[in-house]
Scaffold this active site. Sequence first.
Site, PDB file in Angstrom:
ATOM      1  N   LYS A  51       0.833  -1.207   0.000  1.00 21.76           N
ATOM      2  CA  LYS A  51       0.000   0.000   0.000  1.00 21.76           C
ATOM      3  C   LYS A  51       0.866   1.255   0.000  1.00 21.76           C
ATOM      4  CE  LYS A  51      -1.120   1.541   3.794  1.00 21.76           C
ATOM      5  NZ  LYS A  51      -1.569   1.496   5.194  1.00 21.76           N
ATOM      6  N   TYR A 178      -8.922   4.224   8.145  1.00 21.33           N
ATOM      7  CA  TYR A 178      -7.681   4.581   7.465  1.00 21.33           C
ATOM      8  C   TYR A 178      -7.524   3.862   6.132  1.00 21.33           C
ATOM      9  CZ  TYR A 178      -5.444   0.226   9.099  1.00 21.33           C
ATOM     10  OH  TYR A 178      -5.106  -1.094   9.325  1.00 21.33           O
TER      11      TYR A 178
END
Length: 448
Positions: A51, A178
């Site tokens: 990510k 998040y």
Amino acid sequence: MPEYDYDLFTIGAGSGGVRASRVSAAHGAKVAVAEEYRVGGTCVIRGCVPKKMLVYGAHFAEDLQDARNFGWTVENARFDWIALRDHVLNDVTRIEGLYTQTLENTGVEIIQQRARVTGPNEVTLADGTVVTARHILIATGARPHVPDCPGHEHGITSNEAFHLDALPRRVLIAGGGYIANEFAGIFNELGSKVTIINRSDTILRGYDESIRDRLLQISLTKGIAFCFNADFRGIEKQADGSLLVSMTNHDPMEVDAVLFATGRVPNTEGLGLAEVGVELGKRGEVVVDRFGKTAIDSIHAVGDVTDRVQLTPVAIREGQALADTLFGNKPTAASHDCVPAAVFSHPPMAGVGMTEADARNKLGGVKVYLSDFRPMKNVLAGRNERALYKMICDSNSGKIVGIHMIGPDAPEIMQAAAVAVKAGLTKDDFDATIAIHPTMAEELVLMR
């Protein structure tokens, strides 16, 4: 003393399991790890590592725009999703090899099978082999939660997002945490039309209100749309392959992909834990004491499967503490106090300690210091985006109880600031520190 095949048998080779296993082996224990998928767990294979690489890749969209005001001419710039995806996946494989090598170099046996606990000191492998261990460690992590709505099988999770064959032109992201906000930033920067839907009217619950509000404001300016107080009614796949999403309080929406980022569920199903007397919580999490021990003295758990603080560095710290406790003659309980955290959004945000609301509830009298500024790079680039730094202090002692920020490189700056907050430094200590100029971080010692 009874004879066992192993001193420690770990189920799950993620961050916590790998750390506990290799440190235990370094202490002289005979250790085996069972992993049914790939060594490295969520963080390395399908989480924070790939990510963050996508975050880097996505940020070039803004960097290439900003470069013009710094004198650079970049002609014919174009983005290739497949190139980025494959480079990221190749590096994941490289890191997986390093994790495997680390375990093997410390003498840990890696067993590429699923394992199930069948006794206080017994584990049965998928091929039927039964092994015994003085201690068993559950480090199986967690998985993305998928809402139970009609057509949910048409959606994807963060697991699949790293393997897409093409960027979706329109993507709907479910969730306000998040993961949702990070992928929203990634897809938006890479050119997708992004909409976030959330069951409540708040994103990033638990983070400081001023910082999360600033992210919402900037995200809207960047073109990310938000649908609040929205629950899924259903997802219908249409003839052209697009998805028609129905939700409460909003009109139906046609998109090309739905990404579920609605939390993570501990991986405890099918492990035989309840059958041997291990206590599980409401979400299926393994209940442990502060040393990571379950209701069965010989069975332990670390990391996301305990559903305490679902962060990779916390799992690593818990794994280290468990190894030192069991085999290092050094009983250690991992501290979950003052854990720093970051959201790798665009721009990123980070925080440590109490939010302003928490501090006012717990301490009563607090002093709050703010620095709301436009980073120098943004000024020259012609970008109006502003950073916000916030320091929360106990009004009686002057002790800093929380620092929160949003802006370029906020997580990098926060790591050093978190040491100061953990150490109990005061506002006077920060004021007495000379600034490094010109930097964004100097704002931390210049607040008045």
